[in-house]
Write an enzyme that holds these catalytic residues in place. Structure first.
Site, mmCIF file in Angstrom:
data_model
loop_
_atom_site.group_PDB
_atom_site.id
_atom_site.type_symbol
_atom_site.label_atom_id
_atom_site.label_comp_id
_atom_site.label_asym_id
_atom_site.label_seq_id
_atom_site.Cartn_x
_atom_site.Cartn_y
_atom_site.Cartn_z
ATOM 1 N N LYS A 35 0.846 -1.206 0.000
ATOM 2 C CA LYS A 35 0.000 0.000 0.000
ATOM 3 C C LYS A 35 0.878 1.252 0.000
ATOM 4 O O LYS A 35 2.086 1.165 0.264
ATOM 5 C CB LYS A 35 -0.907 -0.033 1.231
ATOM 6 C CG LYS A 35 -0.158 -0.111 2.551
ATOM 7 C CD LYS A 35 -1.069 -0.549 3.703
ATOM 8 C CE LYS A 35 -0.322 -0.551 5.016
ATOM 9 N NZ LYS A 35 -1.102 -1.140 6.111
ATOM 10 N N TYR A 251 15.427 30.252 9.538
ATOM 11 C CA TYR A 251 14.165 30.888 9.914
ATOM 12 C C TYR A 251 13.958 30.871 11.423
ATOM 13 O O TYR A 251 14.247 29.861 12.087
ATOM 14 C CB TYR A 251 12.979 30.144 9.278
ATOM 15 C CG TYR A 251 12.808 30.366 7.804
ATOM 16 C CD1 TYR A 251 12.638 31.654 7.284
ATOM 17 C CD2 TYR A 251 12.812 29.293 6.923
ATOM 18 C CE1 TYR A 251 12.469 31.851 5.914
ATOM 19 C CE2 TYR A 251 12.631 29.476 5.555
ATOM 20 C CZ TYR A 251 12.464 30.759 5.057
ATOM 21 O OH TYR A 251 12.286 30.950 3.728
HETATM 22 C C1 PLP Z 1 -0.347 -2.074 6.763
HETATM 23 C C2 PLP Z 1 -0.925 -3.373 7.148
HETATM 24 C C3 PLP Z 1 -0.121 -4.523 7.221
HETATM 25 C C4 PLP Z 1 1.383 -4.461 7.108
HETATM 26 O O1 PLP Z 1 1.892 -4.032 8.342
HETATM 27 P P1 PLP Z 1 3.460 -3.858 8.598
HETATM 28 O O2 PLP Z 1 3.538 -3.518 10.042
HETATM 29 O O3 PLP Z 1 3.919 -2.775 7.699
HETATM 30 O O4 PLP Z 1 4.096 -5.154 8.267
HETATM 31 C C5 PLP Z 1 -0.742 -5.736 7.448
HETATM 32 N N1 PLP Z 1 -2.089 -5.805 7.630
HETATM 33 C C6 PLP Z 1 -2.883 -4.724 7.601
HETATM 34 C C7 PLP Z 1 -4.349 -4.875 7.821
HETATM 35 C C8 PLP Z 1 -2.342 -3.457 7.375
HETATM 36 O O5 PLP Z 1 -3.124 -2.372 7.379
#
Ligand code: PLP
Length: 378
Positions: A35, A251
């Site tokens: 994702k 800044y």
């Molecule tokens: C993002 C996600 C994962 C992966 O998690 P990591 O900690 O990055 O390995 C797995 N399952 C779900 C439902 C997620 O939202």
């Protein structure tokens, strides 16, 4: 390096991490969570490398991410974690995406779609075992099991709330609750573990879903990482200048030189994902950069396109205009860089900027690929 800043993505390390996690999964299938544009690294590069390594099942958050992934991997199994967006069932069918159904409304919409369209594609069922995010609670998961026989399910999944803290009591409670929940769905494969969950007792079930560790994050905070770094970030020096004692830098004049200082200005700012929260005010340890294995503190406010590092303690002439400093790499892990900005490696990765020269190494990439025109690699 001739461009302002360069991100290197090592696909061999990514593929190696998938194999490592597959070995740790204790016989379960190792999927890939890709994702958010593959945790900011770029799906176009990572997805084919993961496929080549042997990864066959993928998870994205949104339908449009699934559509993009389908274009890259025609035969992959792709799940959409955030559930069924209203009216998106036919898009799932068109692209052979499997929704992760996380509420009664989503299940009803999917069931109606199956009945009216004749589509027989599979879906996953999301059960909530304590994170209280998405998914049916245990009572609903039990009560709906009979109704769900009309819905082809290829996976029952749940998500851990505290997996990176192996001693947290929540882990065993969630494993036990999930074991009960999946019992209502005999024959349907089950999945609970994210990256850190793979290393918890009894949490691997039939399929594991690592994202962070796959992309080079350490799933075992405070312990040696079982995975290899996948990203490195270097930034070029714009100029090195002397600043007299008592002069302020940047800044807000938030940092004042306590001695005659040498300051290196680098091509990296918050627009590049070098988080402004890493600005080290006087007396605080904020962001650092590394030059020849020596840490140099970032001083003054990080601005949009540049940051200042105090290089006074480096031997004269170590750093010149056009040289590169390490921002993420062998001496600076994503966990350390994130912590210095008050966040976690996940956020650091997914905030990585879009205007770097991107160099992709490994997995048969013949030539570096670039996301922006006009940069040449050294
Ligand atoms: C993002 C996600 C994962 C992966 O998690 P990591 O900690 O990055 O390995 C797995 N399952 C779900 C439902 C997620 O939202």
């Amino acid at each position: 390096m001739r461009g302002p800043a360069r991100l290197t993505i090592d696909l061999d390390a990514l593929a190696g991490n998938w194999r490592t996690l597959q070995r740790h999964a204790g016989g379960a299938e190792c999927a890939g969570v890709v994702k958010a544009d593959s945790y900011g690294l770029g799906l176009d590069a990572t997805a084919p490398a993961l496929w080549e390594a042997g990864c066959r099942t993928y998870f994205v958050a949104h339908v449009h991410e699934g559509v993009r992934l389908r274009g890259l991997l025609p035969s992959a199994v792709i799940y959409v974690l955030n559930g069924l967006l209203p009216g998106s069932a036919d898009a799932h069918a068109r692209e052979r995406l499997r929704p992760v159904l996380g509420s009664v409304e989503e299940i009803e919409e999917w069931r109606t779609f199956l009945a009216t369209s004749g589509w027989r594609g599979e879906a996953a069922l999301h059960v909530d075992t304590g994170i209280n995010r998405l998914g049916l609670d245990l009572a609903a998961a039990a009560a709906l099991a009979a109704r769900l026989r009309e819905v082809p399910l290829s996976l029952v999944l749940s998500h851990l709330a505290c997996a990176e803290d192996a001693a947290h009591p929540m882990n065993a409670l969630q494993v036990a609750a999930f074991r009960e929940a999946r019992g209502h769905y005999p024959g349907v494969p089950a999945s609970l573990a994210n990256s850190s969950g793979i290393f918890l007792p009894g949490a691997t079930f039939d399929l594991v879903r690592p994202g962070y560790a796959l992309h080079g994050g350490n799933p075992l905070p405070g312990r040696p990482s079982p995975t290899r770094p996948v990203v490195a970030l270097e930034a070029g020096v714009i100029q090195v200048r002397d600043v007299p004692e008592g002069a302020s830098v940047g800044y807000g004049a938030s940092w004042t030189a306590g001695r005659p200082s040498r300051i290196a200005y680098i091509h990296l700012g918050y627009a590049d994902g070098f988080l402004r929260a890493g600005s080290g005010p006087d007396g605080h340890s904020g962001a650092v950069v590394s030059v020849a294995d020596r840490r140099c503190p970032v001083v003054g406010r990080i601005s949009m396109d540049m940051a200042a590092a105090d290089v006074t303690d480096l031997p004269e002439g170590t750093l010149r205009r056009g040289d590169a400093v390490e921002v993420i790499g062998p001496t600076l892990s994503i966990e350390e860089v994130a912590e210095r900005a008050g966040t976690i490696g996940y956020e650091l990765l997914t905030d990585l900027g879009r205007r770097y020269e991107r160099r992709v190494l490994g997995c048969g990439t013949a030539s570096p690929s670039h996301s922006a025109a006009g940069f040449r690699s050294a």
